[in-house]
Write a protein that holds these residues in place. Structure first.
Motif, mmCIF file in Angstrom:
data_model
loop_
_atom_site.group_PDB
_atom_site.id
_atom_site.type_symbol
_atom_site.label_atom_id
_atom_site.label_comp_id
_atom_site.label_asym_id
_atom_site.label_seq_id
_atom_site.Cartn_x
_atom_site.Cartn_y
_atom_site.Cartn_z
ATOM 1 N N LEU A 137 7.089 -14.875 -6.020
ATOM 2 C CA LEU A 137 8.663 -14.584 -5.531
ATOM 3 C C LEU A 137 8.354 -13.317 -4.362
ATOM 4 C CD1 LEU A 137 10.052 -13.720 -9.011
ATOM 5 C CD2 LEU A 137 10.015 -15.884 -7.513
ATOM 6 N N GLY A 138 9.109 -13.620 -3.400
ATOM 7 C CA GLY A 138 8.847 -12.710 -2.310
ATOM 8 C C GLY A 138 7.969 -13.057 -1.166
ATOM 9 N N GLU A 139 7.014 -14.137 -1.610
ATOM 10 C CA GLU A 139 5.980 -14.721 -0.509
ATOM 11 C C GLU A 139 6.566 -14.763 0.767
ATOM 12 O OE1 GLU A 139 2.166 -17.360 -0.553
ATOM 13 O OE2 GLU A 139 3.015 -16.780 -2.344
ATOM 14 N N ALA A 140 7.575 -15.722 0.680
ATOM 15 C CA ALA A 140 8.314 -16.210 1.820
ATOM 16 C C ALA A 140 8.682 -15.231 2.816
ATOM 17 C CB ALA A 140 9.194 -17.321 1.709
ATOM 18 N N VAL A 183 5.517 -10.449 -4.713
ATOM 19 C CA VAL A 183 5.086 -9.353 -3.657
ATOM 20 C C VAL A 183 6.427 -8.678 -3.268
ATOM 21 C CG1 VAL A 183 4.888 -11.161 -1.972
ATOM 22 C CG2 VAL A 183 3.745 -9.057 -1.410
ATOM 23 N N GLU A 184 6.538 -7.542 -3.043
ATOM 24 C CA GLU A 184 7.500 -6.575 -2.937
ATOM 25 C C GLU A 184 7.323 -5.743 -1.706
ATOM 26 O OE1 GLU A 184 8.595 -4.685 -6.606
ATOM 27 O OE2 GLU A 184 9.050 -6.459 -7.361
ATOM 28 N N ARG A 185 8.345 -5.471 -1.060
ATOM 29 C CA ARG A 185 8.054 -4.507 -0.122
ATOM 30 C C ARG A 185 8.433 -2.920 -0.641
ATOM 31 N NH1 ARG A 185 7.687 -6.166 5.085
ATOM 32 N NH2 ARG A 185 8.362 -8.470 5.656
ATOM 33 N N ALA A 186 7.367 -1.975 -0.382
ATOM 34 C CA ALA A 186 7.615 -0.747 -0.768
ATOM 35 C C ALA A 186 8.603 0.005 0.234
ATOM 36 C CB ALA A 186 6.407 0.040 -0.931
ATOM 37 N N ASP A 187 8.864 1.088 -0.125
ATOM 38 C CA ASP A 187 9.731 2.034 0.630
ATOM 39 C C ASP A 187 9.004 2.561 1.982
ATOM 40 O OD1 ASP A 187 11.789 2.091 -1.397
ATOM 41 O OD2 ASP A 187 11.157 4.053 -2.101
ATOM 42 N N ASP A 188 7.650 2.513 1.818
ATOM 43 C CA ASP A 188 6.885 2.829 3.063
ATOM 44 C C ASP A 188 6.517 1.859 4.103
ATOM 45 O OD1 ASP A 188 5.177 1.616 1.487
ATOM 46 O OD2 ASP A 188 3.666 3.485 1.754
ATOM 47 N N ASP A 241 -1.242 -0.695 -5.768
ATOM 48 C CA ASP A 241 -0.898 0.567 -4.792
ATOM 49 C C ASP A 241 -0.572 -0.494 -3.489
ATOM 50 O OD1 ASP A 241 -1.146 2.472 -6.485
ATOM 51 O OD2 ASP A 241 -3.231 3.057 -5.784
ATOM 52 N N PRO A 242 0.246 -0.133 -2.660
ATOM 53 C CA PRO A 242 0.740 -0.999 -1.567
ATOM 54 C C PRO A 242 -0.378 -1.106 -0.733
ATOM 55 C CG PRO A 242 2.180 0.926 -1.951
ATOM 56 C CD PRO A 242 1.026 1.167 -2.999
ATOM 57 N N VAL A 243 -0.290 -2.423 -0.051
ATOM 58 C CA VAL A 243 -1.357 -2.647 1.102
ATOM 59 C C VAL A 243 -0.711 -3.137 2.393
ATOM 60 C CG1 VAL A 243 -2.732 -3.590 -0.535
ATOM 61 C CG2 VAL A 243 -1.190 -5.268 0.102
ATOM 62 N N ASP A 244 -1.061 -3.033 3.273
ATOM 63 C CA ASP A 244 -0.532 -3.579 4.820
ATOM 64 C C ASP A 244 -0.534 -5.004 5.163
ATOM 65 O OD1 ASP A 244 0.006 -0.589 5.628
ATOM 66 O OD2 ASP A 244 -2.453 -0.591 5.132
ATOM 67 N N VAL A 276 3.579 -4.613 -2.277
ATOM 68 C CA VAL A 276 3.223 -4.207 -3.666
ATOM 69 C C VAL A 276 2.982 -5.534 -4.341
ATOM 70 C CG1 VAL A 276 4.030 -3.138 -5.755
ATOM 71 C CG2 VAL A 276 4.010 -2.155 -3.697
ATOM 72 N N LEU A 277 1.750 -5.750 -4.876
ATOM 73 C CA LEU A 277 1.616 -7.188 -5.458
ATOM 74 C C LEU A 277 1.697 -6.786 -7.146
ATOM 75 C CD1 LEU A 277 0.537 -7.970 -2.653
ATOM 76 C CD2 LEU A 277 -1.241 -9.064 -4.093
ATOM 77 N N VAL A 278 2.637 -7.885 -7.719
ATOM 78 C CA VAL A 278 2.776 -7.687 -9.223
ATOM 79 C C VAL A 278 2.272 -8.963 -10.080
ATOM 80 C CG1 VAL A 278 4.799 -7.272 -10.778
ATOM 81 C CG2 VAL A 278 5.096 -6.606 -8.324
ATOM 82 N N SER A 279 1.537 -8.598 -11.157
ATOM 83 C CA SER A 279 1.057 -9.632 -11.735
ATOM 84 C C SER A 279 1.615 -9.898 -13.009
ATOM 85 C CB SER A 279 -0.420 -9.126 -12.340
ATOM 86 O OG SER A 279 -0.251 -8.258 -13.123
ATOM 87 N N GLU A 280 1.205 -10.954 -13.531
ATOM 88 C CA GLU A 280 2.296 -11.476 -14.767
ATOM 89 C C GLU A 280 2.283 -10.584 -15.917
ATOM 90 O OE1 GLU A 280 0.688 -15.431 -15.702
ATOM 91 O OE2 GLU A 280 -1.345 -14.432 -16.610
#
Length: 462
Positions: free
Chosen positions: A176-179, A285-290, A304-307, A294-298
């Protein structure tokens, strides 16, 4: 030319989809049999997919990456095979072998020709009456947006799997959010020799999703970058745990370049340039405030956020243009049903993958064959010499020489297919090894990669 105007399908060409190593070898084998091939290549040149990983060096030397019939076709042009003991890059392979071979085939290779459909002329997949007597009709979209139909006596699909990489999601679907974050996600091994690509990853945190040789390559290259650029770090996302086979065969690997690759990935983790996250099956995968990702597992874990994210979870066949053809495919691998048991990574570790041909590649639809990487469906390891044997057998079958088609002319040292990314939840599950013992020096793996060699060229793919 209208399909109905054709009298006698034997006078029609055999359409070969894809001008890669196996597709061009198929054309050479057909010509050897006195059969006219027509190679349809969607890209602008031979080996379009290979050129996408031009910076990656092959695991196998020149002596093991050319087809005998192709060499015979090239000989009158003055072509000389490079030093058989040298290891070409993908770029070398395309420039020094694939393109000259396509040039030798001349007008039999068409570029900018995307196959959009294959069917029996005047018959959809439901109709039985007169089906086998009809030629094939191949629908093509040209580079200028035009459309046409081509009549064919047989179709050999060597289009590979490069155009359909696996997604980030642990269930085989896009997370979810990958595209929505596509601008920050890559599905290819980065070429860090390119300044623009290097700038994308330098001084940043990058998630690497996958557990095969391509993931090893990315980890090793990012570790090299981390040694030169402060703040560079890789987060290795593994769908299973870490076991004795996680990094491949190491010094015991029959392909030394591949074994060294696994050891460099291991060093990246041990030296702190990469951190491993195990048992992580991405669902979102979600966009953080910064602005980070952020990757989320099942199981609800949030990293922690990655670039950036590099997704290297394998490939799958594009079957969209074959919907009107009667194929018999394995329900798991999407490979020909008779071939699947020989290559199934749920079963095979380092067992033998036998050379095979028309019997394993045939479908209910006569005279249609999936060959090369396409024939392996979702199986992670393909042996190119086996692919060359496939098209030798297929060309013999199309020519009506059943005895030659069913005869095995390739003898390989013991080899096999290893467990791929995410196939086993626990390391060393059921005694299955995912390590680097699954090929021998006479084999070739397509679409993998390795770290930089002393000369600075990436090493180890294909």
């Amino acid at each position: 030319m209208p399909i109905n105007s054709v009298s006698g399908t034997d006078r029609l060409p055999v359409v070969v989809v894809g001008a890669g190593p196996v597709g061009l070898a198929a054309a050479a084998r057909l010509l050897e049999r006195g059969i006219e091939p027509l190679v349809l290549e969607a890209g602008p040149s031979a080996g379009t997919a290979v050129r996408d990983w031009a910076h990656v060096r092959l695991f196998s030397p020149w002596a093991e990456v050319t087809d005998p019939a192709a060499e015979k076709l090239l000989a009158p042009t003055g072509w000389v095979r490079p030093d058989g003991t040298a290891y070409p890059t993908g770029g070398d392979w395309a420039r020094q072998y694939l393109q000259p071979l396509a040039d030798a085939l001349g007008g039999r290779v068409r570029y900018g020709a995307t196959v959009t459909g294959v069917a029996r002329a005047g018959r959809d997949r439901v109709v039985d009456s007169g089906r086998d007597e009809q030629p094939f009709t191949v629908h093509v979209r040209t580079a200028d947006g035009g459309e046409e139909r081509i009549a064919a006596r047989a179709v050999v699909d060597a289009s590979g799997t490069w155009s359909t990489p696996g997604p980030m999601g642990g269930d085989g679907l896009p997370a979810l959010g990958e595209a929505a974050v596509a601008d920050r996600v890559s599905y290819r091994i980065p070429d860090l020799a390119d300044p623009a690509v290097r700038a994308r990853y330098a001084g940043r945190r990058t998630a690497v999703v996958g557990s095969g040789a391509s993931a090893f390559t990315a980890l090793a290259q990012l570790a090299d970058l981390a040694e030169r650029t402060e703040g560079t770090h890789a987060v290795w996302i593994l769908r299973r745990g870490i076991g004795t086979d996680t990094y491949g065969g190491g010094e015991a690997d029959q392909l030394p370049a591949r074994g060294a690759l696994g050891l460099r990935a291991k060093a990246a983790v041990e030296n702190g340039h990469a951190s491993a996250v195990t048992g992580f099956r991405t669902v979102a995968v979600e966009r953080a405030d910064d602005g980070g990702l952020v990757l989320v597992s099942e199981d609800g874990r949030r990293l922690d956020p990655v670039d950036e994210v590099i997704v290297l979870t394998g490939f799958r066949p594009d079957l969209s243009f074959l919907t009107e053809i009667r194929l018999h495919l394995d329900e798991r691998l999407q490979a020909p049903a008779a071939l699947a048991p020989l290559i199934d990574p749920n079963v095979h570790s380092c067992g033998t993958v036998y050379p095979h041909g028309v019997n394993e590649l045939s479908h209910p639809e006569r005279d249609v064959y999936l060959v090369g990487m396409k024939s392996y469906g979702r199986a992670p390891t393909f042996l190119a010499l086996t692919g060359y044997e496939q098209v030798r057998s297929v060309a013999a079958a199309i020519a009506g020489d059943r005895e030659a088609a069913e005869r095995v002319e390739l003898v390989l040292p013991e080899t096999g297919v290893c467990g791929g990314a995410g196939l086993f939840d626990e390391p060393d599950s059921a005694g299955v090894s995912g390590g680097g013992c699954c090929a021998a020096p006479a084999t070739l793996q397509i679409g993998t990669g390795a770290p930089a060699d002393p000369s600075g060229t990436a090493s180890g793919g294909c």
